[in-house]
Design a protein around this motif. Structure first.
Motif, PDB file in Angstrom:
ATOM      1  N   ARG A 183     131.871  18.106  16.807  1.00 12.86           N
ATOM      2  CA  ARG A 183     131.186  17.244  15.834  1.00 12.86           C
ATOM      3  C   ARG A 183     130.189  16.330  16.544  1.00 12.86           C
ATOM      4  NH1 ARG A 183     133.545  12.917  11.327  1.00 12.86           N
ATOM      5  NH2 ARG A 183     131.533  11.921  10.964  1.00 12.86           N
ATOM      6  N   SER A 184     130.590  15.790  17.679  1.00 14.46           N
ATOM      7  CA  SER A 184     129.686  14.915  18.427  1.00 14.46           C
ATOM      8  C   SER A 184     128.398  15.647  18.791  1.00 14.46           C
ATOM      9  CB  SER A 184     130.390  14.407  19.689  1.00 14.46           C
ATOM     10  OG  SER A 184     129.552  13.542  20.419  1.00 14.46           O
ATOM     11  N   ARG A 185     128.528  16.892  19.227  1.00 14.65           N
ATOM     12  CA  ARG A 185     127.325  17.685  19.540  1.00 14.65           C
ATOM     13  C   ARG A 185     126.499  17.943  18.288  1.00 14.65           C
ATOM     14  NH1 ARG A 185     131.216  20.319  22.851  1.00 14.65           N
ATOM     15  NH2 ARG A 185     131.493  21.994  21.315  1.00 14.65           N
ATOM     16  N   ASP A 186     127.171  18.235  17.181  1.00 12.07           N
ATOM     17  CA  ASP A 186     126.464  18.487  15.915  1.00 12.07           C
ATOM     18  C   ASP A 186     125.603  17.295  15.513  1.00 12.07           C
ATOM     19  OD1 ASP A 186     127.822  20.882  15.794  1.00 12.07           O
ATOM     20  OD2 ASP A 186     129.208  20.246  14.220  1.00 12.07           O
ATOM     21  N   GLU A 187     126.084  16.105  15.796  1.00 10.64           N
ATOM     22  CA  GLU A 187     125.362  14.901  15.399  1.00 10.64           C
ATOM     23  C   GLU A 187     124.266  14.527  16.390  1.00 10.64           C
ATOM     24  OE1 GLU A 187     129.094  12.866  12.943  1.00 10.64           O
ATOM     25  OE2 GLU A 187     128.613  12.151  14.942  1.00 10.64           O
ATOM     26  N   LYS A 188     124.471  14.871  17.664  1.00  5.57           N
ATOM     27  CA  LYS A 188     123.518  14.452  18.701  1.00  5.57           C
ATOM     28  C   LYS A 188     122.362  15.423  18.883  1.00  5.57           C
ATOM     29  CE  LYS A 188     126.956  11.633  21.026  1.00  5.57           C
ATOM     30  NZ  LYS A 188     128.041  11.561  22.014  1.00  5.57           N
ATOM     31  N   ILE A 189     122.594  16.713  18.683  1.00  2.00           N
ATOM     32  CA  ILE A 189     121.509  17.687  18.875  1.00  2.00           C
ATOM     33  C   ILE A 189     120.331  17.398  17.939  1.00  2.00           C
ATOM     34  CG2 ILE A 189     120.880  20.125  18.564  1.00  2.00           C
ATOM     35  CD1 ILE A 189     123.627  20.849  19.776  1.00  2.00           C
ATOM     36  N   PRO A 190     120.534  17.203  16.626  1.00  8.24           N
ATOM     37  CA  PRO A 190     119.376  16.927  15.751  1.00  8.24           C
ATOM     38  C   PRO A 190     118.614  15.662  16.148  1.00  8.24           C
ATOM     39  CG  PRO A 190     121.278  17.565  14.441  1.00  8.24           C
ATOM     40  CD  PRO A 190     121.777  17.340  15.833  1.00  8.24           C
ATOM     41  N   LEU A 191     119.317  14.651  16.660  1.00  8.39           N
ATOM     42  CA  LEU A 191     118.639  13.414  17.050  1.00  8.39           C
ATOM     43  C   LEU A 191     117.576  13.674  18.114  1.00  8.39           C
ATOM     44  CD1 LEU A 191     121.621  10.855  17.205  1.00  8.39           C
ATOM     45  CD2 LEU A 191     119.785  10.925  15.515  1.00  8.39           C
ATOM     46  N   LYS A 192     117.802  14.670  18.964  1.00  9.56           N
ATOM     47  CA  LYS A 192     116.817  15.028  19.997  1.00  9.56           C
ATOM     48  C   LYS A 192     115.498  15.487  19.380  1.00  9.56           C
ATOM     49  CE  LYS A 192     118.275  17.978  22.982  1.00  9.56           C
ATOM     50  NZ  LYS A 192     119.031  19.110  23.575  1.00  9.56           N
ATOM     51  N   TYR A 193     115.577  16.005  18.161  1.00 12.76           N
ATOM     52  CA  TYR A 193     114.395  16.534  17.477  1.00 12.76           C
ATOM     53  C   TYR A 193     113.837  15.539  16.461  1.00 12.76           C
ATOM     54  CZ  TYR A 193     115.873  20.952  19.537  1.00 12.76           C
ATOM     55  OH  TYR A 193     116.221  21.955  20.424  1.00 12.76           O
ATOM     56  N   GLY A 194     114.345  14.299  16.494  1.00 16.12           N
ATOM     57  CA  GLY A 194     113.877  13.295  15.545  1.00 16.12           C
ATOM     58  C   GLY A 194     114.436  13.478  14.155  1.00 16.12           C
ATOM     59  N   LEU A 195     115.616  14.095  14.049  1.00 12.76           N
ATOM     60  CA  LEU A 195     116.211  14.415  12.752  1.00 12.76           C
ATOM     61  C   LEU A 195     117.585  13.770  12.613  1.00 12.76           C
ATOM     62  CD1 LEU A 195     115.418  18.235  12.713  1.00 12.76           C
ATOM     63  CD2 LEU A 195     114.109  16.436  11.580  1.00 12.76           C
ATOM     64  N   ILE A 196     117.994  13.607  11.355  1.00 11.45           N
ATOM     65  CA  ILE A 196     119.340  13.105  11.065  1.00 11.45           C
ATOM     66  C   ILE A 196     120.377  14.090  11.588  1.00 11.45           C
ATOM     67  CG2 ILE A 196     120.983  12.843   9.143  1.00 11.45           C
ATOM     68  CD1 ILE A 196     118.734  11.409   7.618  1.00 11.45           C
ATOM     69  N   GLY A 197     121.366  13.555  12.307  1.00  4.72           N
ATOM     70  CA  GLY A 197     122.493  14.367  12.757  1.00  4.72           C
ATOM     71  C   GLY A 197     123.725  13.983  11.965  1.00  4.72           C
ATOM     72  N   GLN A 198     124.166  14.863  11.087  1.00  5.39           N
ATOM     73  CA  GLN A 198     125.266  14.530  10.181  1.00  5.39           C
ATOM     74  C   GLN A 198     126.253  15.683  10.116  1.00  5.39           C
ATOM     75  OE1 GLN A 198     126.758  14.941   6.871  1.00  5.39           O
ATOM     76  NE2 GLN A 198     127.862  13.048   7.335  1.00  5.39           N
ATOM     77  N   GLU A 199     127.512  15.352   9.910  1.00  2.00           N
ATOM     78  CA  GLU A 199     128.593  16.328  10.013  1.00  2.00           C
ATOM     79  C   GLU A 199     128.526  17.456   8.990  1.00  2.00           C
ATOM     80  OE1 GLU A 199     133.464  16.294   9.630  1.00  2.00           O
ATOM     81  OE2 GLU A 199     132.273  14.695   8.750  1.00  2.00           O
ATOM     82  N   THR A 200     128.055  17.186   7.781  1.00  2.00           N
ATOM     83  CA  THR A 200     128.199  18.181   6.720  1.00  2.00           C
ATOM     84  C   THR A 200     126.892  18.667   6.122  1.00  2.00           C
ATOM     85  OG1 THR A 200     128.435  16.481   5.001  1.00  2.00           O
ATOM     86  CG2 THR A 200     130.451  17.241   6.065  1.00  2.00           C
ATOM     87  N   THR A 201     125.772  18.086   6.512  1.00  2.00           N
ATOM     88  CA  THR A 201     124.504  18.519   5.935  1.00  2.00           C
ATOM     89  C   THR A 201     123.441  18.627   7.016  1.00  2.00           C
ATOM     90  OG1 THR A 201     122.956  18.163   4.105  1.00  2.00           O
ATOM     91  CG2 THR A 201     123.621  16.206   5.342  1.00  2.00           C
ATOM     92  N   GLY A 202     122.326  19.267   6.701  1.00  2.00           N
ATOM     93  CA  GLY A 202     121.272  19.452   7.688  1.00  2.00           C
ATOM     94  C   GLY A 202     121.744  20.320   8.836  1.00  2.00           C
TER      95      GLY A 202
END
Length: 438
Positions: free
Chosen positions: A97-116
């Motif tokens: 889950r931590s990776r799921d939330e942090k990877i999108p942040l690298k691209y300037g995007l919301i990192g959220q557990e259940t969407t995106g």
């Protein structure tokens, strides 16, 4: 004729949520007589399973109910002959889950557990495991109900509906939580509040609110503008704008903040990550560590109130209400995830939707939606549901193209080049959990 002793298998039994469920089974034993209760986990979760199992055993002994509790790593043993199978899993655990939330942040995007992008990553890991459970159920407990609480709950439910013959209902604590929040806002007992919800999991709108049978939707929308407390524990409590709520015409759910307040939500996440290097997953890790230390206390024999910080408040109530209503053929109305079958007319029949349903011994039967669905709701709902359809195909069949299109059209991604980079990183980072892409 109803069985007098039921067998229930809880897949993901070592979850910190399990004491919620145990409390529900104890309180409702007279109307839902669990005879055998299996808590199932994987070897990597042994310590958590044993800790939770010991607490559950103390809770059962303190209550004096004749529930035979068993801990096992043998999923098939637990499923064999079960009446209900519940799933509350996190494939890859909180590190994933931590990776799921942090990877999108690298691209300037919301990192959220259940969407995106984060939600897609979780779906890709989870759906193959869920379908494996369904295959076991088809062989060992073909008449059982699968009650799924595993996120992303709507996408997981849709995968089961499309790839399995098992009877399933998807469950989320958000609808019951919303009803509780509305009752608090209106300063009335929750028993007096009735709501109509329409949409998909984590993207639903409360279209009608009544207290003692009187429609007070407009009044609640006025009160909700700028009010605090209309969110889940895991979502920042940013208030809604009055003009915006009036223009929507219904109460958005907590997760709508990721769509309607995208920039503010991203800025909040990014600030926290830049300052502390953490995301919500890291907060949950800390809460879980605290909970499991409590669970180890040999004198603890009740669910600790700190569990509400975990975001699972009312899980027990929602889960046990559902399965006891199926068992007792109650025919009451609950908001759950089921096959659409034309209830939302502009969505395909075979997708999952989250709507009010009559619950009886055959399962959940969606009610016709009373209010017309306006374009401001229809537009966002169609796009996110199309993303979910593609996510199910990507996860269920290892279809790379479906995964790429899922991310490209999602409102929280929306760029083909970024979507491809994200998908490639998600697949590479999660390769040990994604056999469908090998």
């Amino acid at each position: 004729m109803k069985k007098e002793r039921l067998k229930v298998a809880v897949i993901g039994g070592g979850s910190s949520y399990t004491p919620e469920l145990i409390e529900g089974f104890i309180k409702n034993y007279s109307v839902f007589p669990v005879g055998e209760l299996y808590l199932v986990d994987i070897e990597a979760g042994r310590e958590k399973l044993e800790t939770v199992g010991a607490l559950a055993q103390r809770m059962i002994a303190k209550a004096g109910v004749p529930i035979d509790l068993r801990l096992t790593f043998d999923r098939r043993e637990a499923i064999r002959g079960a009446d209900f199978v519940t799933t509350q899993m996190r494939i890859g655990m909180l590190d994933a889950r931590s990776r799921d939330e942090k990877i999108p942040l690298k691209y300037g995007l919301i990192g959220q557990e259940t969407t995106g992008a984060g939600g897609l990553a979780k779906a890709l890991r989870t759906i193959p495991v869920i379908l494996g459970i369904c295959k076991d159920m088809e062989e060992l407990a073909p008449d059982a109900f699968l009650i799924n609480f595993t996120n992303p709950a709507g996408i997981v439910t849709e995968a089961v509906l499309k790839y399995s013959s098992i009877r399933t209902v998807g469950l989320c604590n958000l609808p019951i939580g919303t009803r509780m929040q509305i009752a608090k806002l209106c300063e009335v007992d929750v028993s007096k509040v009735d709501i109509e919800m329409m949409g998909i999991n984590h993207l639903n709108w409360t279209t009608r609110i009544a207290v003692d049978g009187t429609d007070i939707t407009r009044e609640v929308l006025n009160k909700a503008a700028g009010a605090s407390g209309l969110t889940m524990k895991n979502i920042p409590d940013f208030g809604w704008d009055a003009d915006f709520l009036r223009s929507v015409g219904s109460l958005p759910c907590s997760y709508h903040r990721y769509y309607y307040m995208k920039d503010r939500m991203y800025a909040d996440m990014k600030k926290k990550f830049d300052e502390k290097g953490t995301t919500r997953a890291d907060d949950v890790k800390a809460v879980e560590a605290e909970l499991f230390e409590m669970y180890k206390d040999p004198n603890l024999a009740v669910k600790p109130p700190q569990l509400e910080k975990r975001g699972g408040a009312y899980y027990s109530e929602a889960a046990v209400n559902l399965i006891k209503s199926i068992y007792n053929n109650t025919k009451d109305i609950q908001i759950v995830n089921v096959r659409n079958n034309g209830i939302i007319p502009f969505l395909p029949d075979d997708v999952s939707v989250e709507v009010g349903c009559v619950i009886d011994a055959a399962g959940a039967h969606p009610l016709q939606i009373a209010a017309p669905i306006p374009p401001q709701v229809r537009g966002l709902l169609q796009v996110v549901k199309a993303y979910e359809e593609l996510a199910v195909k990507a996860a269920g069949e290892g279809d790379y193209d479906a995964g790429l299109q899922a991310l490209t059209i999602h409102p929280l991604v929306g760029d083909a080049k970024v979507a491809k980079a994200l998908l490639d990183e998600i697949i590479e980072t999660n390769k040990d959990y994604l056999p469908q892409f090998s």
